[in-house]
Design a protein around this motif. Sequence first.
Motif, short mmCIF file in Angstrom:
data_model
loop_
_atom_site.label_atom_id
_atom_site.label_comp_id
_atom_site.label_asym_id
_atom_site.label_seq_id
_atom_site.Cartn_x
_atom_site.Cartn_y
_atom_site.Cartn_z
N PRO A 1 0.85 -1.20 0.00
CA PRO A 1 0.00 0.00 0.00
C PRO A 1 0.89 1.25 0.00
N THR A 2 0.56 2.23 -0.84
CA THR A 2 1.41 3.42 -0.96
C THR A 2 0.59 4.70 -0.98
N LEU A 3 1.24 5.78 -0.59
CA LEU A 3 0.72 7.14 -0.76
C LEU A 3 1.93 8.07 -0.76
N ASP A 4 2.25 8.58 -1.92
CA ASP A 4 3.38 9.50 -2.09
C ASP A 4 4.68 8.89 -1.58
N GLU A 5 5.07 7.77 -2.18
CA GLU A 5 6.31 7.07 -1.82
C GLU A 5 7.28 7.02 -3.00
N VAL B 1 1.01 -3.05 -6.18
CA VAL B 1 1.04 -1.76 -5.49
C VAL B 1 -0.36 -1.17 -5.54
N ILE B 2 -0.97 -0.96 -4.38
CA ILE B 2 -2.27 -0.30 -4.34
C ILE B 2 -2.05 1.10 -3.78
N ASP B 3 -2.38 2.08 -4.59
CA ASP B 3 -1.99 3.46 -4.29
C ASP B 3 -3.20 4.30 -3.93
N GLY B 4 -3.01 5.17 -2.95
CA GLY B 4 -4.10 6.01 -2.46
C GLY B 4 -4.23 7.34 -3.16
N GLY B 5 -3.78 7.43 -4.41
CA GLY B 5 -3.90 8.68 -5.16
C GLY B 5 -2.69 9.56 -5.02
N SER B 6 -1.50 8.98 -5.14
CA SER B 6 -0.26 9.75 -5.01
C SER B 6 -0.16 10.81 -6.10
N THR B 7 0.46 11.93 -5.74
CA THR B 7 0.66 13.03 -6.69
C THR B 7 2.13 13.26 -7.01
N ASP B 8 2.99 12.35 -6.54
CA ASP B 8 4.44 12.54 -6.72
C ASP B 8 5.05 11.57 -7.72
N ALA C 1 6.30 2.75 -10.01
CA ALA C 1 5.98 1.35 -9.73
C ALA C 1 5.75 0.58 -11.03
N ARG C 2 5.05 1.18 -11.97
CA ARG C 2 4.80 0.51 -13.26
C ARG C 2 6.11 0.32 -14.02
N GLU C 3 6.97 1.32 -14.00
CA GLU C 3 8.26 1.21 -14.69
C GLU C 3 9.10 0.07 -14.13
N ARG C 4 8.96 -0.20 -12.84
CA ARG C 4 9.75 -1.27 -12.21
C ARG C 4 9.07 -2.63 -12.33
N GLY C 5 7.93 -2.71 -13.02
CA GLY C 5 7.31 -4.00 -13.31
C GLY C 5 6.22 -4.44 -12.37
N ALA C 6 5.77 -3.57 -11.48
CA ALA C 6 4.70 -3.94 -10.54
C ALA C 6 3.33 -3.68 -11.17
N ASP C 7 2.36 -4.46 -10.74
CA ASP C 7 0.97 -4.15 -11.07
C ASP C 7 0.51 -3.03 -10.15
N VAL C 8 -0.15 -2.04 -10.71
CA VAL C 8 -0.57 -0.87 -9.93
C VAL C 8 -2.08 -0.74 -9.97
N LEU C 9 -2.66 -0.59 -8.79
CA LEU C 9 -4.10 -0.40 -8.66
C LEU C 9 -4.33 0.85 -7.81
#
Length: 304
Positions: free
Chosen positions: A10-14, A35-42, A48-56
């Motif tokens: 879980p991430t938020l601006d990381e 990676v489930i993201d809380g709406g990061s703006t950074d 995360a996508r560039e490093r090969g993770a699935d992002v939701l």
Amino acid sequence: MPEDVCVLIPTLDEAATIGDVIDGFRANGYETILVIDGGSTDGTQAIARERGADVLEQSGRGKGQAVMEALDRIETEYVLMLDGDGTYQPEEAAAMLEPLRDGRAEHVIGNRFADMEPGAMTRLNRFGNRLINRTFAVVHHRNLTDVLSGYRAFTADSVRQLDLSANGFGIETELAVECVRQGIDIEVVPIGYEPRPDGSETNLHPLRDGGVILLTLYRLAKLNNPMLYYGSIGLASGMVGVALAGYVGYRWFFEGVSHEVLALLSAFTILLGVQIVMFGVLSDMILTLHREQRRRIERIAEDD
């Protein structure tokens, strides 16, 4: 066999740390990373996508809601959950998963206090963690050492048995409470805990989130320790009634002033307190019988 594990982050601006975290797990053979993201703006999601993770991107708000939403999408046998702030070590994933693979536990908690580097946690956070851990041990009769640890490993089947509702940082506490309540085997594994890298800022507000976690612990006590929950409410009601009775008695005996309404309110709150305590006693008896019945059923199932 890392292929049967989903790494949930879980991430938020990381943005400052998420890339290294994903790279660390991929270097250790873990390819299924969500990676489930809380709406990061950074730019966290793009990295995360560039490093090969699935992002939701989560549909709601808060870490707890993000975790619950992500769990509905995971299909692997095991889940390894951690924060994306770079404080946990990917190299310790195997140790976290070992109790699950050996069948010793269904839920594993990483104990940060076993090997915490200097500066990894402020004095205020350390005090708050100790307070919450001791409160958990008293309320739920189980010392899990580090119930707020964000490094967890669990079987997907076991987490589907849990009734989770916490939206924010109380999710770790609720996971521990629900595992204890459901009789799920828990093991605590010593891990390292590192300071946040430079440029990474925490999303945790110690006083606000600490208060929310303590309230979550107290709220969930009604399911696992009803005598403490209802007993404390009943005691508070009774003490208010006694205080009112003392005031009314003082005014009547020493000043000759009667307070009929306050006298009735005093009697009502005392009786209410007694009834709530009795309800707590009955609830505790029912819970004890339920646990005994569950143990008997489990023993019968094992014998068969």
